[in-house]
Design a protein around this motif. Structure first.
Motif, short mmCIF file in Angstrom:
data_model
loop_
_atom_site.label_atom_id
_atom_site.label_comp_id
_atom_site.label_asym_id
_atom_site.label_seq_id
_atom_site.Cartn_x
_atom_site.Cartn_y
_atom_site.Cartn_z
N ASP A 1 -58.34 51.39 -48.11
CA ASP A 1 -59.26 50.28 -48.12
C ASP A 1 -60.45 50.59 -49.25
OD1 ASP A 1 -60.97 48.26 -47.41
OD2 ASP A 1 -60.73 48.52 -45.12
N LEU A 2 -60.76 49.72 -50.00
CA LEU A 2 -61.75 50.11 -51.06
C LEU A 2 -63.24 49.85 -50.55
CD1 LEU A 2 -60.20 48.84 -54.02
CD2 LEU A 2 -60.05 51.09 -53.44
N LYS A 3 -63.26 49.29 -49.25
CA LYS A 3 -64.48 48.84 -48.65
C LYS A 3 -65.10 49.61 -47.82
CE LYS A 3 -63.84 43.80 -49.86
NZ LYS A 3 -63.72 42.73 -49.72
N VAL A 4 -64.16 50.77 -47.38
CA VAL A 4 -64.72 51.82 -46.24
C VAL A 4 -65.43 52.67 -46.55
CG1 VAL A 4 -63.77 53.00 -44.25
CG2 VAL A 4 -62.87 50.87 -44.93
N GLN A 5 -66.68 53.27 -45.87
CA GLN A 5 -67.58 54.02 -46.37
C GLN A 5 -66.97 55.35 -46.65
OE1 GLN A 5 -71.38 54.28 -44.67
NE2 GLN A 5 -72.39 53.84 -46.64
N GLY A 6 -66.47 55.87 -45.50
CA GLY A 6 -65.92 57.18 -45.27
C GLY A 6 -64.84 57.83 -46.44
#
Length: 198
Positions: free
Chosen positions: A98-103
């Motif tokens: 998931d390219l939008k997840v910060q971790g």
């Protein structure tokens, strides 16, 4: 130390790392072309990772072609660089979920930063050893590499770090775009004599 053995070992390790990355690609369960859409984030992160290793390998080959020899310091700096490179498949796989997840984006940025530092250390050690051998032209050529000059420029690195932090805080999905831009810049922007060495 035999330079060709270190180069062969490095080539083998990088080939294995690239193989691990491609094995993360999942074959869709459906025969519909649209089934591949769920893999697009990983395909993008894989492409960035592959280009990163490819461009680094080209610059690595340039440095090893230029240097007069391989010392124990160069051997261990090279091993440390390969060690950091071995984390790229994991970071690539995680960020590709998931390219939008910060971790995962933060983890990728950390790995990329450590990898960059390791590459800079390797470049420095190689050129420094050439200076010790009084091979000033070889050392100069390595330190003249565009990637070396960029990584040793405090102004550029400060701006890059600030941009990465801002992206990670506000728009983590753009991290790979910035990394890709940097990789492509170094793929195009290399030393004039790089094609004459191979």
């Amino acid at each position: 130390m035999n330079k060709s053995r270190v180069e062969a070992f490095t080539d083998a390790v990088l080939a294995i790392i690239l193989t691990i990355m491609v094995l993360e690609l999942k074959v869709p369960d459906s025969s519909q072309l649209s089934a591949i859409l769920s893999e697009l984030p990983y395909l993008f992160s894989y492409t960035v990772g592959y280009l990163l290793i490819g461009v680094a390998w080209y610059s690595h080959h340039y440095m090893f072609s230029k240097t007069a020899g391989i010392s124990k310091r160069v051997y261990w700096a090279n091993n440390f660089w390969m060690f950091t490179t071995s984390f790229i498949p994991m970071a690539t796989a995680w960020i590709g979920r998931d390219l939008k997840v910060q971790g995962p984006e933060i983890f990728y940025a950390i790995i990329f930063s450590i990898w960059t530092a390791a590459y800079l250390v390797l470049s420095y050690v190689i050129s420094n050893d050439d200076i010790k051998r009084k091979q000033y032209k070889k050392a100069h050529d390595i330190r003249k590499m565009k990637i070396y000059r960029y990584l040793t420029n405090i102004k550029y690195m400060t701006i890059q770090t600030a941009v990465l932090v801002i992206i990670l805080v506000f728009k983590p999905e753009f991290l790979l775009v910035v990394v890709l831009w940097q990789i492509l810049a170094f793929a195009i922007w290399n030393n004039d004599d790089s094609d004459k060495l191979f």
